[in-house]
Motif scaffolding. Structure first.
Motif, PDB file in Angstrom:
ATOM      1  N   PHE A 140       2.164   8.268   3.613  1.00 20.69           N
ATOM      2  CA  PHE A 140       0.955   8.174   2.790  1.00 20.69           C
ATOM      3  C   PHE A 140       1.146   8.773   1.391  1.00 20.69           C
ATOM      4  CE2 PHE A 140      -0.180   8.295   7.301  1.00 20.69           C
ATOM      5  CZ  PHE A 140      -0.569   6.967   7.411  1.00 20.69           C
ATOM      6  N   SER A 141       0.273   8.353   0.461  1.00 26.62           N
ATOM      7  CA  SER A 141       0.503   8.613  -0.973  1.00 26.62           C
ATOM      8  C   SER A 141       0.405  10.082  -1.368  1.00 26.62           C
ATOM      9  CB  SER A 141      -0.509   7.814  -1.804  1.00 26.62           C
ATOM     10  OG  SER A 141      -0.513   6.468  -1.418  1.00 26.62           O
TER      11      SER A 141
ATOM     12  N   PHE B 261      -2.771   8.847 -11.703  1.00 23.46           N
ATOM     13  CA  PHE B 261      -2.135   8.469 -10.433  1.00 23.46           C
ATOM     14  C   PHE B 261      -2.744   7.163  -9.956  1.00 23.46           C
ATOM     15  CE2 PHE B 261      -3.571   8.270  -5.985  1.00 23.46           C
ATOM     16  CZ  PHE B 261      -2.367   8.003  -5.353  1.00 23.46           C
ATOM     17  N   GLY B 262      -1.926   6.380  -9.291  1.00 24.56           N
ATOM     18  CA  GLY B 262      -2.475   5.176  -8.657  1.00 24.56           C
ATOM     19  C   GLY B 262      -1.488   4.555  -7.701  1.00 24.56           C
ATOM     20  N   THR B 263      -2.010   3.730  -6.795  1.00 29.34           N
ATOM     21  CA  THR B 263      -1.151   2.845  -6.008  1.00 29.34           C
ATOM     22  C   THR B 263      -0.933   1.598  -6.869  1.00 29.34           C
ATOM     23  OG1 THR B 263      -3.214   2.370  -4.817  1.00 29.34           O
ATOM     24  CG2 THR B 263      -1.589   3.728  -3.687  1.00 29.34           C
ATOM     25  N   VAL B 264      -0.171   0.636  -6.374  1.00 27.82           N
ATOM     26  CA  VAL B 264       0.241  -0.507  -7.220  1.00 27.82           C
ATOM     27  C   VAL B 264      -0.963  -1.277  -7.777  1.00 27.82           C
ATOM     28  CG1 VAL B 264       1.472  -2.713  -7.207  1.00 27.82           C
ATOM     29  CG2 VAL B 264       2.509  -0.718  -6.134  1.00 27.82           C
ATOM     30  N   ASP B 265      -2.033  -1.391  -6.982  1.00 25.95           N
ATOM     31  CA  ASP B 265      -3.232  -2.102  -7.458  1.00 25.95           C
ATOM     32  C   ASP B 265      -3.796  -1.436  -8.713  1.00 25.95           C
ATOM     33  OD1 ASP B 265      -3.742   0.013  -5.511  1.00 25.95           O
ATOM     34  OD2 ASP B 265      -5.856  -0.392  -5.803  1.00 25.95           O
ATOM     35  N   SER B 266      -3.863  -0.092  -8.703  1.00 28.48           N
ATOM     36  CA  SER B 266      -4.422   0.655  -9.849  1.00 28.48           C
ATOM     37  C   SER B 266      -3.574   0.454 -11.102  1.00 28.48           C
ATOM     38  CB  SER B 266      -4.491   2.153  -9.537  1.00 28.48           C
ATOM     39  OG  SER B 266      -5.344   2.386  -8.458  1.00 28.48           O
ATOM     40  N   TRP B 267      -2.259   0.531 -10.931  1.00 27.78           N
ATOM     41  CA  TRP B 267      -1.330   0.337 -12.048  1.00 27.78           C
ATOM     42  C   TRP B 267      -1.514  -1.049 -12.657  1.00 27.78           C
ATOM     43  CZ3 TRP B 267       1.675   1.763 -15.823  1.00 27.78           C
ATOM     44  CH2 TRP B 267       2.789   1.029 -16.223  1.00 27.78           C
ATOM     45  N   LEU B 268      -1.591  -2.074 -11.804  1.00 28.73           N
ATOM     46  CA  LEU B 268      -1.712  -3.451 -12.310  1.00 28.73           C
ATOM     47  C   LEU B 268      -3.067  -3.679 -12.978  1.00 28.73           C
ATOM     48  CD1 LEU B 268      -0.041  -5.565  -9.459  1.00 28.73           C
ATOM     49  CD2 LEU B 268       0.942  -4.856 -11.658  1.00 28.73           C
ATOM     50  N   ILE B 269      -4.146  -3.238 -12.333  1.00 30.87           N
ATOM     51  CA  ILE B 269      -5.483  -3.463 -12.912  1.00 30.87           C
ATOM     52  C   ILE B 269      -5.604  -2.726 -14.248  1.00 30.87           C
ATOM     53  CG2 ILE B 269      -7.974  -3.035 -12.608  1.00 30.87           C
ATOM     54  CD1 ILE B 269      -7.536  -3.599  -9.582  1.00 30.87           C
TER      55      ILE B 269
ATOM     56  N   ARG C 145       0.834  -1.206   0.000  1.00 32.47           N
ATOM     57  CA  ARG C 145       0.000   0.000   0.000  1.00 32.47           C
ATOM     58  C   ARG C 145       0.873   1.262   0.000  1.00 32.47           C
ATOM     59  NH1 ARG C 145      -3.037  -0.896   5.425  1.00 32.47           N
ATOM     60  NH2 ARG C 145      -0.859  -1.058   6.014  1.00 32.47           N
ATOM     61  N   GLU C 146       0.241   2.390  -0.286  1.00 28.22           N
ATOM     62  CA  GLU C 146       0.852   3.741  -0.243  1.00 28.22           C
ATOM     63  C   GLU C 146       1.933   3.978  -1.296  1.00 28.22           C
ATOM     64  OE1 GLU C 146      -0.485   2.504   3.787  1.00 28.22           O
ATOM     65  OE2 GLU C 146       1.389   1.911   2.812  1.00 28.22           O
ATOM     66  N   THR C 147       2.521   2.923  -1.863  1.00 25.60           N
ATOM     67  CA  THR C 147       3.526   3.090  -2.922  1.00 25.60           C
ATOM     68  C   THR C 147       2.862   3.798  -4.099  1.00 25.60           C
ATOM     69  OG1 THR C 147       4.809   1.215  -2.163  1.00 25.60           O
ATOM     70  CG2 THR C 147       5.051   1.809  -4.488  1.00 25.60           C
ATOM     71  N   THR C 148       3.525   4.843  -4.610  1.00 24.72           N
ATOM     72  CA  THR C 148       2.857   5.832  -5.466  1.00 24.72           C
ATOM     73  C   THR C 148       3.429   5.845  -6.884  1.00 24.72           C
ATOM     74  OG1 THR C 148       2.418   7.158  -3.502  1.00 24.72           O
ATOM     75  CG2 THR C 148       2.355   8.322  -5.620  1.00 24.72           C
ATOM     76  N   LEU C 149       2.528   5.770  -7.868  1.00 19.67           N
ATOM     77  CA  LEU C 149       2.933   5.775  -9.279  1.00 19.67           C
ATOM     78  C   LEU C 149       2.145   6.824 -10.055  1.00 19.67           C
ATOM     79  CD1 LEU C 149       2.469   2.485  -8.361  1.00 19.67           C
ATOM     80  CD2 LEU C 149       3.613   2.194 -10.527  1.00 19.67           C
TER      81      LEU C 149
END
Length: 570
Positions: A155-156, A181-189, A99-103
């Protein structure tokens, strides 16, 4: 061979399968479970490289993260085929993530605009101090009533603010409405559902609640919070529940995991929430502790948020369906747990493997008065003190690497004790046992130490992959998939191992008191905002004690010269 034959003979009986992508800080895994029995059938794991461009900076390559997911899918599908298990039985895929990792990436090219800034990165410390300075009474809890979180480097939102302020590509993409912008889940999905060709830009409530842009009461992005951080809402992903169909997998046919094309991605939970679900902590008051890169203790507090008076976070535990209520959790976060093992391996070279740490520590069975506070990224709960730094104290000539190994394991346990104390004070109800999971739980000495230091039993499930299991459960239970029942009577009974406390409470308290003393020594090591000399370097005068020391030394030298001159003239 026997395992292959057994799987082959059971092929007809397997029924629907559910997969999970578990993208953690140090590795990525793809795991496949039997939806009826929760049995893990096969998995594959790939390590992720971290880079440290400057002191306190931690980054990962978003493309490497994505590639590791593809590789894990391919290899797991190969293994399933060898076991004679039909891949077409996989009915859903869940995602769980660091979580919180920011892309930030470009929606037109699909390219990341900078490396992922990892959750424990400290580069935003000056941004945080600037934000706190502009709040009434310099209060780090200024936004807590909406977010459940203190203003912190963790936090992000502050990471995203840093990217917009310091990376020209990100700044330009935001201005030209191309940034996502997204956290890792958003990038992967987004990537797995088509990327620039119609990928779904979404996140779930558990990940959104870790950004500082999400209102945990309205369950949506908050315009006032976005204005506070000066972040345009158009770059944010759509917030969904933790269990619903977000989109279908689109994988090119040249990948071996091509058969997964068309499978719905229907579960999404931040890793700690996923572990809470995987540990079946569905009742108010149930708690689990996960030992990964960091250490995270979550307690389910039900459908009404509980605000902490003792340095814990209020966060979304899960929302298992669009029409289901959200459940909240109190969380204590420790930045450094498994990461201390990696540090002893990579930085000090005193061990070659993590299993060696357990053997070294077991050889001496004591730290011999040595205490280790691994505040490499400041201290998280319950202190939220970014200025703290790591400290090893109580050393004597007798101290050796075995004592240091033992002190490192004790440090993980003491940090958990601090969080459990805070949780007991907030809720007024003392936990009678602690459910645990995560990579470090394979260290039996650590588990025994944890029971000794908490003075309560520690209970470890025999299947340690509870984070991935939680994501699979959410995916399999989603409306439109419905192959996994979350009714309490249908949930598989988890077999577990119990570690009972073995030392007397007086000794435990004495060691804990010593640890607390060491924590105080680690506080306020790095002070205030860095002074920029135009070359991004920090001035030595940015540390107040060091500045006084240097100025004092200069005055003493001048004084000594003056006295020497007076003596000569006489």
């Amino acid at each position: 061979m026997n395992g292959t034959m057994a799987a082959s003979s059971n092929r007809i009986m397997l029924g629907p399968l559910v997969a999970a992508i578990d993208q953690g800080t140090s590795s990525t895994r793809f795991l496949v479970f039997n939806a009826k029995t929760a049995e893990l059938l096969s998995h594959h794991q790939v390590e992720i490289k971290q880079s440290f461009p400057k002191e306190g900076w931690v980054e990962e390559d978003p493309k490497e993260i994505l590639q590791s997911v593809y590789e894990c899918m391919d290899r797991t599908c190969e293994k399933l085929t060898q076991l004679n298990i039909d891949i077409s039985n996989i009915k859903a895929i869940g995602v769980t993530n660091q979580r919180e990792t920011t892309l930030v990436w470009d929606k037109e090219t699909g390219e990341p605009l900078y490396n992922a800034i990892v959750w424990l990165d400290l580069r935003t410390q000056s941004t945080v101090e600037r934000l706190i300075n502009k709040t009434p009474g310099r209060n780090k809890n200024h936004l807590k009533h909406k977010t459940g979180l203190p203003i912190s480097t963790y936090f992000s939102a502050v990471k995203l603010r840093w990217l917009m302020d310091n990376v020209e590509k990100v700044h330009e993409a935001v201005l030209s409405h191309r940034a996502m912008f997204g956290t890792v889940d958003s990038w992967l999905i987004w990537c797995l559902t088509g990327g620039k060709k119609g990928g779904v830009h979404c996140t779930d409530v558990t990940n959104a609640s870790r950004t500082m842009l999400f209102n945990i009461h309205t369950m949506d992005w908050d315009p006032e919070l976005c204005k506070y951080f000066d972040i345009p809402m158009e770059i944010l992903p759509k917030v969904r529940s933790s269990s619903e169909i977000y989109g279908l997998m689109k994988i090119s046919s040249n990948l071996k995991s091509g058969p997964l094309t068309g499978v719905p991605i229907s579960g999404c939970l931040g890793d700690q929430s996923a572990a809470l679900v995987g540990q079946m902590c569905f009742k108010d008051g149930q708690a689990k502790n996960t030992y990964g890169t960091g250490c995270f203790l979550l307690k389910n507090v039900g459908t009404k948020p509980v605000m902490s008076d003792h340095g814990l976070l209020t966060t979304i535990a899960y929302k298992l369906g669009r029409d289901k209520p959200a459940c909240y959790a109190l969380e204590g976060s420790v930045a450094i747990a498994g990461a201390v093992v990696r540090w002893l391996m990579d930085n000090l070279g005193i061990i070659q493997t993590s299993t060696e740490l357990e053997k070294l520590a077991a050889d001496v069975g004591t730290s011999y008065g040595c205490y280790f506070v691994p505040a490499f990224s400041g201290l998280y709960a319950p202190y939220w003190e970014p200025s703290a730094r790591g400290i090893i104290c109580g050393l004597t000539q007798f101290t050796n690497r075995s004592h240091l190994a033992f002190a490192a394991l004790e440090a993980v346990c003491f940090q958990t004790r601090e969080i459990l104390d805070a949780m007991n004070q907030d809720s007024g109800i003392h936990l009678s046992q602690l459910q645990v999971d995560g990579g470090m739980t394979s260290n039996r000495l650590l588990m025994q130490l944890q029971a000794d230091i908490l003075c309560i039993p520690v209970v470890k499930p025999s299947m340690p992959e509870t984070t991935a299991l939680g994501a699979a459960m959410a995916a399999g239970a989603a409306e439109g998939v419905s192959v996994w029942s979350l009714n309490p009577e249908d949930l598989t009974e988890v077999t577990s191992e119990r570690f009972e406390p073995q030392i007397n409470p007086e000794e435990s308290e004495l060691r804990y008191a010593r640890w607390k003393k060491a924590v105080q020594r680690a506080m306020n090591w790095e002070t205030t905002e860095p002074v920029n000399n135009g070359n991004e370097e920090t001035s030595i005068f940015s540390s107040v004690p060091l500045g006084f020391y240097i100025l004092g030394s200069m005055f003493m030298l001048i004084g000594a010269k003056y006295i020497a001159g007076q003596c000569e003239s006489e």
